[in-house]
Write a protein that holds these residues in place. Structure first.
Motif, PDB file in Angstrom:
ATOM      1  N   LEU A  28     -11.972  54.802 -47.506  1.00  0.00           N
ATOM      2  CA  LEU A  28     -11.916  56.205 -47.229  1.00  0.00           C
ATOM      3  C   LEU A  28     -11.022  56.048 -45.811  1.00  0.00           C
ATOM      4  O   LEU A  28     -11.575  55.799 -44.948  1.00  0.00           O
ATOM      5  N   PRO A  29      -9.884  56.704 -45.844  1.00  0.00           N
ATOM      6  CA  PRO A  29      -9.120  56.571 -44.525  1.00  0.00           C
ATOM      7  C   PRO A  29      -9.784  57.663 -43.730  1.00  0.00           C
ATOM      8  O   PRO A  29     -10.530  58.652 -44.065  1.00  0.00           O
ATOM      9  N   PRO A  30     -10.056  57.562 -42.249  1.00  0.00           N
ATOM     10  CA  PRO A  30     -10.748  58.688 -41.512  1.00  0.00           C
ATOM     11  C   PRO A  30     -10.216  60.073 -41.542  1.00  0.00           C
ATOM     12  O   PRO A  30     -11.034  60.777 -41.531  1.00  0.00           O
ATOM     13  N   VAL A  31      -9.074  60.044 -41.855  1.00  0.00           N
ATOM     14  CA  VAL A  31      -8.388  61.586 -42.254  1.00  0.00           C
ATOM     15  C   VAL A  31      -9.068  62.322 -43.100  1.00  0.00           C
ATOM     16  O   VAL A  31      -9.587  63.121 -43.051  1.00  0.00           O
ATOM     17  N   THR A  60     -15.233  68.429 -42.536  1.00  0.00           N
ATOM     18  CA  THR A  60     -14.742  69.614 -42.584  1.00  0.00           C
ATOM     19  C   THR A  60     -15.169  70.513 -43.504  1.00  0.00           C
ATOM     20  O   THR A  60     -15.504  71.802 -43.308  1.00  0.00           O
ATOM     21  N   ALA A  61     -15.178  70.258 -44.757  1.00  0.00           N
ATOM     22  CA  ALA A  61     -15.542  71.013 -45.927  1.00  0.00           C
ATOM     23  C   ALA A  61     -17.057  71.312 -45.763  1.00  0.00           C
ATOM     24  O   ALA A  61     -17.446  72.083 -46.277  1.00  0.00           O
ATOM     25  N   VAL A  62     -17.848  70.157 -45.282  1.00  0.00           N
ATOM     26  CA  VAL A  62     -19.324  70.405 -45.403  1.00  0.00           C
ATOM     27  C   VAL A  62     -20.121  71.258 -44.213  1.00  0.00           C
ATOM     28  O   VAL A  62     -20.735  72.149 -44.331  1.00  0.00           O
ATOM     29  N   VAL A  63     -19.333  70.750 -42.977  1.00  0.00           N
ATOM     30  CA  VAL A  63     -19.766  71.344 -41.894  1.00  0.00           C
ATOM     31  C   VAL A  63     -19.089  72.281 -41.170  1.00  0.00           C
ATOM     32  O   VAL A  63     -19.519  73.067 -40.137  1.00  0.00           O
ATOM     33  N   GLY A  64     -17.791  72.418 -41.742  1.00  0.00           N
ATOM     34  CA  GLY A  64     -16.963  73.335 -40.858  1.00  0.00           C
ATOM     35  C   GLY A  64     -16.039  72.511 -39.810  1.00  0.00           C
ATOM     36  O   GLY A  64     -16.584  71.580 -39.371  1.00  0.00           O
ATOM     37  N   SER A  65     -15.117  73.210 -39.279  1.00  0.00           N
ATOM     38  CA  SER A  65     -14.164  72.703 -38.351  1.00  0.00           C
ATOM     39  C   SER A  65     -14.831  72.720 -36.730  1.00  0.00           C
ATOM     40  O   SER A  65     -15.670  73.701 -36.753  1.00  0.00           O
ATOM     41  N   GLY A  66     -14.526  72.023 -36.049  1.00  0.00           N
ATOM     42  CA  GLY A  66     -15.355  71.913 -34.624  1.00  0.00           C
ATOM     43  C   GLY A  66     -15.041  70.678 -33.810  1.00  0.00           C
ATOM     44  O   GLY A  66     -14.590  69.914 -34.537  1.00  0.00           O
ATOM     45  N   PRO A  67     -15.185  70.691 -32.521  1.00  0.00           N
ATOM     46  CA  PRO A  67     -15.249  69.589 -31.916  1.00  0.00           C
ATOM     47  C   PRO A  67     -15.952  68.462 -32.347  1.00  0.00           C
ATOM     48  O   PRO A  67     -15.618  67.519 -32.142  1.00  0.00           O
ATOM     49  N   ALA A  68     -17.026  68.400 -33.123  1.00  0.00           N
ATOM     50  CA  ALA A  68     -17.841  67.468 -33.631  1.00  0.00           C
ATOM     51  C   ALA A  68     -17.251  66.985 -34.778  1.00  0.00           C
ATOM     52  O   ALA A  68     -17.659  65.878 -35.117  1.00  0.00           O
ATOM     53  N   THR A  69     -16.344  67.550 -35.489  1.00  0.00           N
ATOM     54  CA  THR A  69     -16.005  66.981 -36.759  1.00  0.00           C
ATOM     55  C   THR A  69     -15.186  65.666 -36.677  1.00  0.00           C
ATOM     56  O   THR A  69     -15.565  64.668 -37.271  1.00  0.00           O
ATOM     57  N   PRO A  70     -14.203  65.544 -35.474  1.00  0.00           N
ATOM     58  CA  PRO A  70     -13.706  64.132 -35.686  1.00  0.00           C
ATOM     59  C   PRO A  70     -14.676  63.071 -35.175  1.00  0.00           C
ATOM     60  O   PRO A  70     -14.730  61.817 -35.779  1.00  0.00           O
ATOM     61  N   ALA A  71     -15.717  63.410 -34.416  1.00  0.00           N
ATOM     62  CA  ALA A  71     -16.776  62.282 -33.968  1.00  0.00           C
ATOM     63  C   ALA A  71     -17.461  62.125 -35.180  1.00  0.00           C
ATOM     64  O   ALA A  71     -17.843  60.737 -35.361  1.00  0.00           O
ATOM     65  N   LEU A  72     -17.896  62.888 -36.060  1.00  0.00           N
ATOM     66  CA  LEU A  72     -18.772  62.796 -37.383  1.00  0.00           C
ATOM     67  C   LEU A  72     -18.024  61.617 -38.226  1.00  0.00           C
ATOM     68  O   LEU A  72     -18.226  60.872 -39.036  1.00  0.00           O
ATOM     69  N   ALA A  73     -16.572  62.191 -38.370  1.00  0.00           N
ATOM     70  CA  ALA A  73     -15.755  61.270 -39.112  1.00  0.00           C
ATOM     71  C   ALA A  73     -15.568  59.876 -38.808  1.00  0.00           C
ATOM     72  O   ALA A  73     -15.724  58.850 -39.870  1.00  0.00           O
ATOM     73  N   VAL A  74     -15.367  59.673 -37.431  1.00  0.00           N
ATOM     74  CA  VAL A  74     -15.162  58.292 -37.079  1.00  0.00           C
ATOM     75  C   VAL A  74     -16.521  57.591 -37.107  1.00  0.00           C
ATOM     76  O   VAL A  74     -16.312  56.422 -37.667  1.00  0.00           O
ATOM     77  N   LEU A 129     -14.667  45.310 -28.282  1.00  0.00           N
ATOM     78  CA  LEU A 129     -13.359  45.173 -28.734  1.00  0.00           C
ATOM     79  C   LEU A 129     -12.916  46.406 -29.419  1.00  0.00           C
ATOM     80  O   LEU A 129     -11.690  46.862 -29.400  1.00  0.00           O
ATOM     81  N   ARG A 130     -13.633  46.867 -30.328  1.00  0.00           N
ATOM     82  CA  ARG A 130     -13.173  48.073 -31.242  1.00  0.00           C
ATOM     83  C   ARG A 130     -13.463  49.384 -30.263  1.00  0.00           C
ATOM     84  O   ARG A 130     -13.060  50.436 -31.088  1.00  0.00           O
ATOM     85  N   LEU A 131     -14.018  49.513 -29.184  1.00  0.00           N
ATOM     86  CA  LEU A 131     -14.003  50.722 -28.512  1.00  0.00           C
ATOM     87  C   LEU A 131     -12.610  51.348 -28.266  1.00  0.00           C
ATOM     88  O   LEU A 131     -12.765  52.551 -28.751  1.00  0.00           O
ATOM     89  N   PRO A 132     -11.683  50.642 -27.853  1.00  0.00           N
ATOM     90  CA  PRO A 132     -10.297  51.346 -27.801  1.00  0.00           C
ATOM     91  C   PRO A 132     -10.004  51.815 -29.328  1.00  0.00           C
ATOM     92  O   PRO A 132      -9.210  52.956 -29.464  1.00  0.00           O
ATOM     93  N   GLY A 133     -10.304  51.193 -30.314  1.00  0.00           N
ATOM     94  CA  GLY A 133     -10.053  51.652 -31.862  1.00  0.00           C
ATOM     95  C   GLY A 133     -10.657  52.854 -32.169  1.00  0.00           C
ATOM     96  O   GLY A 133     -10.068  53.621 -32.826  1.00  0.00           O
ATOM     97  N   VAL A 134     -11.856  53.119 -31.689  1.00  0.00           N
ATOM     98  CA  VAL A 134     -12.721  54.205 -32.004  1.00  0.00           C
ATOM     99  C   VAL A 134     -11.903  55.603 -31.143  1.00  0.00           C
ATOM    100  O   VAL A 134     -11.744  56.502 -31.679  1.00  0.00           O
ATOM    101  N   ALA A 135     -11.457  55.186 -29.905  1.00  0.00           N
ATOM    102  CA  ALA A 135     -10.804  56.202 -29.041  1.00  0.00           C
ATOM    103  C   ALA A 135      -9.572  56.637 -29.769  1.00  0.00           C
ATOM    104  O   ALA A 135      -9.118  57.599 -29.947  1.00  0.00           O
ATOM    105  N   LEU A 136      -8.886  55.417 -30.425  1.00  0.00           N
ATOM    106  CA  LEU A 136      -7.617  55.599 -31.171  1.00  0.00           C
ATOM    107  C   LEU A 136      -7.815  56.415 -32.343  1.00  0.00           C
ATOM    108  O   LEU A 136      -7.105  57.220 -32.894  1.00  0.00           O
ATOM    109  N   ALA A 137      -8.888  56.364 -33.196  1.00  0.00           N
ATOM    110  CA  ALA A 137      -9.208  56.871 -34.292  1.00  0.00           C
ATOM    111  C   ALA A 137      -9.579  58.501 -33.885  1.00  0.00           C
ATOM    112  O   ALA A 137      -8.801  59.429 -34.678  1.00  0.00           O
ATOM    113  N   LEU A 138     -10.069  58.909 -32.727  1.00  0.00           N
ATOM    114  CA  LEU A 138     -10.193  60.204 -32.453  1.00  0.00           C
ATOM    115  C   LEU A 138      -8.856  60.675 -31.999  1.00  0.00           C
ATOM    116  O   LEU A 138      -8.770  61.903 -32.523  1.00  0.00           O
ATOM    117  N   ALA A 139      -8.063  60.136 -31.374  1.00  0.00           N
ATOM    118  CA  ALA A 139      -6.932  60.266 -30.796  1.00  0.00           C
ATOM    119  C   ALA A 139      -5.870  60.725 -32.442  1.00  0.00           C
ATOM    120  O   ALA A 139      -5.218  61.715 -32.097  1.00  0.00           O
TER     121      ALA A 139
END
Length: 600
Positions: free
Chosen positions: A431-434, A441-455, A512-522
């Motif tokens: 599953l792509p993070p997108v 978003t479909a389950v809990v709705g959009s909001g600032p927590a949505t990208p964090a939950l997805a990543v 090492l993946r810490l920047p990748g997590v930030a990139l996924a959020l970005a």
């Protein structure tokens, strides 16, 4: 006589296959329920996707429901779709009315071709990152620490969408060396492959460079060096010794480069599977979305199976016979000043920018160059870029650290249970993070927590695969075989031998993946699925300023440099959790009776 591990694996293959089929079924059911979970009328969404100007009166919506069979409910629609698959029919698109299977097959072919090019770039980049470690190990014959961390950090911290935008603008448009839009031949593949392959290759290269010193410090390598075996041969054997531990993550990269290249496919206008699946999810074109997701799941399962078979072939009977030496030794760690330097630089940027107002507008100071008043310049609305980078760091870094810690814990726990986590890793990685963000978003709705939950839902998978791979090799080591023979219980082996040997490598992988997590959020912010204006989140900063990259590059380079600095900090901090290996015997040219290096 105790049966071999291969026989045991075959005996346990039935439950694993059932578990994999159950996960796939649950995923397809979740995808099938997406139009109904999104709290919108699927008929209205489909009508708007077909014709935005048409009036959505009740009669028109009723006709759309009747045409698509929406009144039958999601479960019956899913049953019809699965029944059609048995006949080779994936249904017809709700938007275009065309057959789904040819379109998805064509998009998959495009993505596989792009993945092959990106994987080639990644392998070359990984070789360049660990080349110095290989050269030093072959020359000196000892397990020196990995090198090239700074360059790997910068490459790993490059946002794919930013790299794609810069390459498309500079190389494609301004210089005209390569085409920047479309998909018409091999020349159109170069820039997207570079955008995807450079960050992936940097991560793979760093992981490989992390394992190589342990291989050069093993008894067979020291004995071969003492006999005068050429360093090139020792380096080749050391490389083969380390590759099995990386193959599971390489399989994850293959799927990620195929389905997760949504932003790159969007920038270069590539009709790949990731973009096709995302467009279908946004338009709630259920047949295309289900077929695309199924293709990604099957690809993930195939890549995982091939990775496991490759590990068996490369490692040979050593896994069965317990004949591997350990790559991990626990000794003191030498301090280093580089993490302090990078941390001071990052904290300095944050400290200088926090007193400034990130929301203050000055339309008379739009897109100004860096100056004493605005050290990082201003954006298109005249806002201070330094202030926005500093305030955005609080949210971005806090979320990235929390997600990385949760991913490390989840990955280690599930990595200890390979029969449970193996199919789960393959399914989650498909599953792509997108797409996960859309499901969240479909389950809990959009909001600032949505990208964090997805990543967070997908960030643990590479760490679990890495944990399982290292544990599989560590269980086959000679010292563990001896400890088990002395009567140690499974919990003693886990707590005193396995986890202390594996945790440092997996922790370094998580850092090492810490920047990748930030990139996924970005990336989610770049695609409009994360923070919304006027938030100074780094991904949103990159998205807002990317159209002005040619006129005001400082507005894009500032958050990109902050991400690169975070990557450099993460890589150098990994040296602080690196076991310092025993000092190796210097290479000598005199002959001895030591055994030659293993042949596989």
């Amino acid at each position: 006589m105790r049966p071999s591990r291969t026989v045991e694996a075959l005996r346990g293959g039935g439950p694993v296959l059932l578990w994999r089929a159950a996960l796939t079924g649950l995923l397809l059911c979740a995808i099938g329920l997406l139009p109904w979970l999104s709290r919108t009328d699927p008929a209205l969404t489909v009508l708007r996707a077909r014709s935005a100007e048409r009036t959505p009166d009740p009669e028109v919506l009723a006709a759309v429901r009747d045409e698509l069979g929406l009144d039958d409910g999601p479960l019956r629609l899913l049953g019809k779709w699965l029944g059609g698959l048995t006949r080779g029919d994936a249904g017809r698109s709700w938007i275009s009315g065309a057959d789904v299977l040819p379109a998805v097959t064509e998009a998959l072919g495009v993505s596989l071709l792009l993945m092959a090019g990106a994987l080639t770039v990644a392998v070359v980049t990984a070789g360049a990152v660990c080349a110095r470690t290989l050269w030093r190990g072959a020359r000196d014959g000892h397990g020196a620490g990995p090198t090239g961390g700074g360059g790997a950090a910068v490459l790993a911290a490059l946002p794919e969408f930013l790299t794609a935008s810069v390459l498309a603008t500079v190389v494609g448009v301004q210089l005209g060396w390569l085409p920047a839009l479309g998909w018409y031949g091999p020349r159109w593949m170069v820039l997207p492959a570079l955008s995807l392959g450079l960050p992936a290759g940097a991560v793979l290269g760093r992981l490989l460079a992390d394992l190589l010193p342990g291989a050069f410090a093993e008894p067979w390598a020291l004995a071969a060096a003492a006999r005068g075996v050429p360093g090139r041969s020792i380096a080749r054997r050391a490389l083969r010794r380390c590759v099995p531990g990386l193959l599971p993550n390489l399989g994850l990269f293959v799927v990620g480069l195929t389905g997760g290249a949504v932003a790159v496919e969007r920038i270069f206008d590539i009709p790949g599977l990731g973009r096709t699946t995302l467009q279908a999810a946004l338009a709630q074109d259920l047949p295309v979305l289900q077929a695309g997701t199924l293709a990604l799941v099957l690809l993930a399962a195939t890549a995982g199976l091939l990775a496991r078979l490759a590990v068996r072939l490369l490692t040979g009977p050593a896994l069965r016979d317990g004949a591997l030496p350990s790559l991990h030794r626990r000794t003191a760690t030498a301090p280093t000043w580089r993490p302090l330097l990078h941390a001071a630089a990052l904290l300095g940027v944050i400290g200088l920018g926090l007193p400034r107002d990130p929301l203050a507008l000055d339309t008379t100071a739009r897109l100004q160059r860096p100056s004493w008043a605005h050290p990082f310049g201003t954006d298109a609305l005249g806002r201070d870029v330094l202030a926005r980078v500093a305030h955005g760091a609080l949210d971005t870094l806090g979320l990235a650290l929390a997600i990385s810690a949760a991913a490390l814990l989840t990955g280690v726990v599930l990595g200890l249970l390979p029969r449970l986590s193996g199919p789960l890793v393959d399914t989650v990685n498909a599953l792509p993070p997108v797409l996960v963000a859309l499901l969240v978003t479909a389950v809990v709705g959009s909001g600032p927590a949505t990208p964090a939950l997805a990543v967070a839902a997908v960030a643990w998978a590479p760490l679990a695969a890495h944990t399982t791979a290292l544990l599989r090799q560590e269980r086959a080591t000679t010292h563990l075989l001896a400890t088990r023979a002395l009567g140690a219980s499974p919990f003693q082996l886990l707590g005193r031998e396995l986890l202390p040997a594996v945790l440092p490598s997996v922790t370094r992988h998580a850092l090492l993946r810490l920047p990748g997590v930030a990139l996924a959020l970005a990336a989610l912010g770049f695609l409009g699925l994360g923070a919304q204006p006027p938030s100074p989140e780094w991904g949103l900063l990159l998205a807002e300023n990317q159209p002005y990259a040619e006129r005001a590059p400082w507005a894009v380079l500032a958050p990109a440099a902050a991400l690169a600095l975070l990557g450099a900090l993460a890589v150098t901090v990994t040296d602080g959790v690196r076991p310092r290996r025993d000092r190796a015997v210097p290479r000598s040219r005199h002959r001895s009776r030591a055994a030659p290096p293993p042949q596989g």
